[in-house]
Write an enzyme that holds these catalytic residues in place. Sequence first.
Site, PDB file in Angstrom:
ATOM      1  N   PRO A 162      -2.471  11.319   0.855  1.00 57.36           N
ATOM      2  CA  PRO A 162      -2.863  12.133   2.013  1.00 57.36           C
ATOM      3  C   PRO A 162      -2.049  13.411   2.176  1.00 57.36           C
ATOM      4  O   PRO A 162      -2.535  14.411   2.698  1.00 57.36           O
ATOM      5  CB  PRO A 162      -2.622  11.194   3.199  1.00 57.36           C
ATOM      6  CG  PRO A 162      -2.800   9.834   2.639  1.00 57.36           C
ATOM      7  CD  PRO A 162      -2.216   9.923   1.245  1.00 57.36           C
ATOM      8  N   THR A 183       1.382   3.595  -2.046  1.00 58.25           N
ATOM      9  CA  THR A 183       0.792   4.851  -2.519  1.00 58.25           C
ATOM     10  C   THR A 183      -0.143   5.471  -1.476  1.00 58.25           C
ATOM     11  O   THR A 183      -0.493   6.639  -1.585  1.00 58.25           O
ATOM     12  CB  THR A 183      -0.020   4.665  -3.817  1.00 58.25           C
ATOM     13  OG1 THR A 183      -1.177   3.867  -3.534  1.00 58.25           O
ATOM     14  CG2 THR A 183       0.801   3.974  -4.885  1.00 58.25           C
ATOM     15  N   ASP A 184      -0.529   4.688  -0.480  1.00 57.96           N
ATOM     16  CA  ASP A 184      -1.446   5.210   0.534  1.00 57.96           C
ATOM     17  C   ASP A 184      -0.851   6.355   1.348  1.00 57.96           C
ATOM     18  O   ASP A 184      -1.585   7.103   1.992  1.00 57.96           O
ATOM     19  CB  ASP A 184      -1.891   4.100   1.494  1.00 57.96           C
ATOM     20  CG  ASP A 184      -2.920   3.196   0.852  1.00 57.96           C
ATOM     21  OD1 ASP A 184      -2.619   2.662  -0.225  1.00 57.96           O
ATOM     22  OD2 ASP A 184      -4.011   3.025   1.414  1.00 57.96           O
ATOM     23  N   CYS A 185       0.470   6.474   1.353  1.00 56.22           N
ATOM     24  CA  CYS A 185       1.054   7.581   2.116  1.00 56.22           C
ATOM     25  C   CYS A 185       1.334   8.773   1.210  1.00 56.22           C
ATOM     26  O   CYS A 185       1.787   9.814   1.674  1.00 56.22           O
ATOM     27  CB  CYS A 185       2.310   7.151   2.847  1.00 56.22           C
ATOM     28  SG  CYS A 185       3.706   6.851   1.784  1.00 56.22           S
ATOM     29  N   ALA A 203       0.824  -1.214   0.000  1.00 54.00           N
ATOM     30  CA  ALA A 203       0.000   0.000   0.000  1.00 54.00           C
ATOM     31  C   ALA A 203       0.856   1.261   0.000  1.00 54.00           C
ATOM     32  O   ALA A 203       0.488   2.285   0.565  1.00 54.00           O
ATOM     33  CB  ALA A 203      -0.947   0.006   1.201  1.00 54.00           C
TER      34      ALA A 203
END
Lengths: 407, 408
Positions: free
Chosen positions: A181, A176-178, A174
Amino acid sequence: MEARNGVFSGIKIAGFGWAIVGPLTMKYFADYGATVIRVESSQRPCTLRISAPYKDDKPGLDRSGYFNHFSANMFSLALNMEHPQARQVARRLVAESDVVMDNFTPGVMESWGLDYEELKKVKPDIIMLRQSGFGSWGPYAQQPAFGMILAAMAGLPNFIGWPDRGPLPVGVSAYTDCISPRFASAALIAALDYRNKTGKGQLLDLSQFETTLYFIMPAILEYISSGREPSRLGNRHPHAAPHGVYPCKGDDRWCTIAVFSDEQWASLCRVMGKTEYIDDPRFSTLPSRKQNEDEINQLISGWTVDFTPEEVMAEMQSVGVPAGVVKNAADIYNDPQLRQRNLFWPINHPDMGLFTHLGQGFELSRTPAKAQTPSPRLGEHTEYVCNKILGMTSEEFAKLFGAGVFV
Amino acid sequence: MLNGCRALDLTGENGFLCGKILADLGVDVIKVEKPGGDPARRRGPFWADAPHPEKSLYWFAYNSNKRGITLNIEADKGKEILKKLVKTADFIIESFPPGFMDSLGLGYSALNSIKKGIILTSITPFGQAGPYKDYQASDIVIMGMAGILYQTGDPDRPPVQISLPQACLHAGADAAVATMIAYYHREMSGEGQQVDISMQQSAAWFLANAIPLWELSGVALKRAGAFRWTVNSTQRQVWQCQDGYVFFFMVGGRAGAKSFHELVSWMDSQGMTNEYLRSVDWENLDMFKVSQDVVDQISQPIEKFFLAHTKKEIAQGAAERSISICPLSSMADLMNDGQLESRNFWMEIEHPEFNTQITYPREFVKSSQETCATRFRAPLTGEHNGEIYGQIGLSKKELVALKQAWII
């Protein structure tokens, strides 16, 4: 439970987000004093609440380490959005909020009557922040997306791996999850400031796929300029040699070394006690080192293997050669630099005990982020939010509770 | 949205993205380079493969929407000019080694006495204080120190980097958020402050479940190549297809059952499933508990199915059925991607000095109120010296003298 102190004190956020992108975005606000209310339901729990690891290996909605790592300082309102009366409660929450955020697949908020046009009717200056995988419209908009898959969509694995093998994912799932945001939060703060000055709210729409492309921009421009697709370099670098990951003493222990100048090369040779290599025509210039890189890597590996990565790092850094320990989770957990900078917040949690919550990635000299409360149990603040924020009477609350709205 | 704000961007390559994000949000960002230009201009790749300080694509990528001036801030006269500019600014962004600004007499308290409420954002490999603060670093070193490298790569080889610098981007984007938090505080209170960004910490901020897994289970996640490693099994994430790779992540339970049902019925419609796959109880499949044998039995028919199709077929079929599968995009795929096209993601920006236009991303956020689009390309070396220095009262004659003295 009381109001939060901090930069965003007084700002209320109705957080419909979930998984990782939602909480990481909310985190920037919760840690700096906003009242961030996560709207959740046991009927449709956040994917992290049902993800391992669990405390004592016993699953439970309040026992996931993954969930509890990311949600310090937030409130939780249990609201079963499939219940028609829950939607009325949600609208009342919107009326009291400055911001509504979600990262669901487009269509979910619409199905609850919470799209931007509807929100504006309830709260004309509301700011809505949306960040689904692909953005709110377009042919792929409806496709559910995880960060690991979006990283592939954005081309990142083309840059990871060995020339003689296939592409690899970023090991931190994951990844790209950081990314999203951060772009989203900078824009949201600008939007809050804009609202304070103009009285106008707005809709902000981001796509996790699109923001990730900013992390490979130079390669996209290279393709546009030359038509060249990226290649996997292993651990090499076009302007440095040696440049790599070298084996050290211990089980799966490694250190990085990156030499960009002849001066650094000379320093490295002195540390290894191999001063004869400094002026050796095979190694004395960057082009010659690039040409003999395999040989150099063997020489260095033969030396590093007798030391711990901490020893190699200390020796190299003492003479100004960029080098570092390849840290695993245990090393990160105990990292003296990150500890001093409060990356981790040990907070007592009713189900987890003393548990490490993630802090912030940076330091503000005057208004530091503060750990105020542990990650919330699902629905922990339902009554508080209904009573104190929505102004519900206890009779009304009891009635809705009895009707199964708050599950 | 932030029209009327100004930032002086003194950063080198570790800090470009911060100013880029602020510039896209409307801040007047002035890139301050040393006379002759920032060393990052010498960094490849280059436009048309021609190494030249005005052709660095790394520079282009992260400095659009910024204007540019040259200034030697180490010379007394240069310092004096910088102080005049500080009076016009809201933000100073810098990425010098810790203590460098102080040594020039330009530390936070000096800046704040010139312009009350100024925000100083400092981006360094490890932060302004602490045992590693003076360590030398490059991307691979920082990504190693941040825990990302260890988990990436094939198990039979050393951990492997992302061969495109990433730590500077995590830090730059984090710096934009932190700077905005400080700005919000200033707008409420009038107080400025110093923002201390550590590239290591920004990159380590997100390690998914690695830290809780270590704390609760004593397990340090290891690299697993094209697989995802969980406690009991490894599960394939990268799958070969006819003309490349697709990424598919096996998720059972409530979160992933829907994708599996759709995938199996898709495979079924082409006669490519089997009894085993039809019999799996996807709702109760716990990916952390599942055995290697079960994973392998699930994987085999899926492997064959993907191999029989192209990236495009799989991507379209997955989108139609709302299954979480994505192709590994090439750069060419990205330029022709239908989703990006429908969102008007790419735009052409003029580069009059090459008599051409270059394709850039338009904006990272769609705002219903204000455009955050790229407006102009990255500055040439000293391109805006005349207009910006003119605004603080320097005459053309003075500028000529300053240029000769290597101040600007």
